[in-house]
Design a protein around this motif. Sequence first.
Motif, short mmCIF file in Angstrom:
data_model
loop_
_atom_site.label_atom_id
_atom_site.label_comp_id
_atom_site.label_asym_id
_atom_site.label_seq_id
_atom_site.Cartn_x
_atom_site.Cartn_y
_atom_site.Cartn_z
N ASN A 114 0.85 -1.20 0.00
CA ASN A 114 0.00 0.00 0.00
C ASN A 114 0.87 1.24 0.00
O ASN A 114 1.66 1.44 0.93
CB ASN A 114 -0.83 0.01 1.29
CG ASN A 114 -2.28 -0.21 1.02
OD1 ASN A 114 -2.69 -0.37 -0.13
ND2 ASN A 114 -3.06 -0.24 2.08
N VAL A 115 0.74 2.06 -1.05
CA VAL A 115 1.51 3.32 -1.13
C VAL A 115 0.58 4.39 -1.71
O VAL A 115 -0.05 4.17 -2.74
CB VAL A 115 2.76 3.14 -2.04
CG1 VAL A 115 3.53 4.45 -2.15
CG2 VAL A 115 3.67 2.04 -1.50
N ASP A 169 2.20 -1.99 4.56
CA ASP A 169 2.48 -0.58 4.31
C ASP A 169 3.80 -0.49 3.53
O ASP A 169 4.85 -0.93 4.01
CB ASP A 169 2.59 0.12 5.68
CG ASP A 169 2.93 1.59 5.58
OD1 ASP A 169 3.01 2.11 4.44
OD2 ASP A 169 3.13 2.21 6.64
N ARG A 180 8.68 -5.69 7.04
CA ARG A 180 7.22 -5.82 7.19
C ARG A 180 6.71 -6.97 6.32
O ARG A 180 5.84 -7.74 6.73
CB ARG A 180 6.53 -4.53 6.74
CG ARG A 180 6.65 -3.41 7.71
CD ARG A 180 5.85 -2.18 7.20
NE ARG A 180 6.45 -0.98 7.73
CZ ARG A 180 6.66 0.15 7.04
NH1 ARG A 180 6.26 0.25 5.78
NH2 ARG A 180 7.22 1.18 7.61
#
Length: 193
Positions: A114-115, A169, A180
Amino acid sequence: MRIVLLGAPGSGKGTQAVKLKIELGLAHISTGDLLRAAVKAGTPLGLKAKAVMDAGQLVSNDLVLSMLEERLMQRDVANGFILDGYPRNLAQCEALEELLDRIRQPLDIAVKLNVPNEVIVARCEIRYKAEGRADDKPQTVRERLRVYTEQTAPVADHFAELGHLVVVDGVGELDEVFKRILGALRSSRAAVA
Ligand code: B4P
């Protein structure tokens, strides 16, 4: 392990896939890299793909599938793979599921980076200045983001419905994002075990 990496153009799929390949000893299959190699080599497929890619659109499903099928038949794929940049629409998703069923290599997990769009536009602008990749021009990146929202975002929803999706993220230092992803892969393995 067989992983699909999802995320908008410029979200860092290719960057993280290279690190995952080394860490996990998996084959890295990037449809973007395969297409760029075909363009560079001037193959019939590359000649058809170039204008489409430069305009920020998706290359036709048939062309990409035949190229992917050929790559998935190679020996290094037997130990697992990271698929980067495919599937990019629901038709590709269906084709992938059929193909992986046929070669008995079902997917384990889909990881979505997700960006936010403004971070993506800024990243691609830096790369455009450094490398001159035609599809990194700001107006082309915006078109790629539009195509992503319209055609590729539903692919993540599809994997979520199957219970195969983890969302990570993708903003931060490369190593931070990498940690992550590894954490998400480990937790999902723990959940399966
Ligand atoms: P891709 O090659 O998949 O390109 P991408 O979307 O730009 O890349 P990615 O998310 O991998 O971002 P990257 O790590 O490079 O596709 C290119 C084109 O090929 C498509 O538009 C389409 O035309 C065609 N195509 C590919 N697959 C297709 C398919 N299945 N069907 C039809 N057409 C297809 O990162 C981008 C930049 O950000 C880099 O400069 C990187 O250094 C930087 N970056 C990465 N992570 C960062 C971080 N954490 N912080 C700061 N910068 C970061």
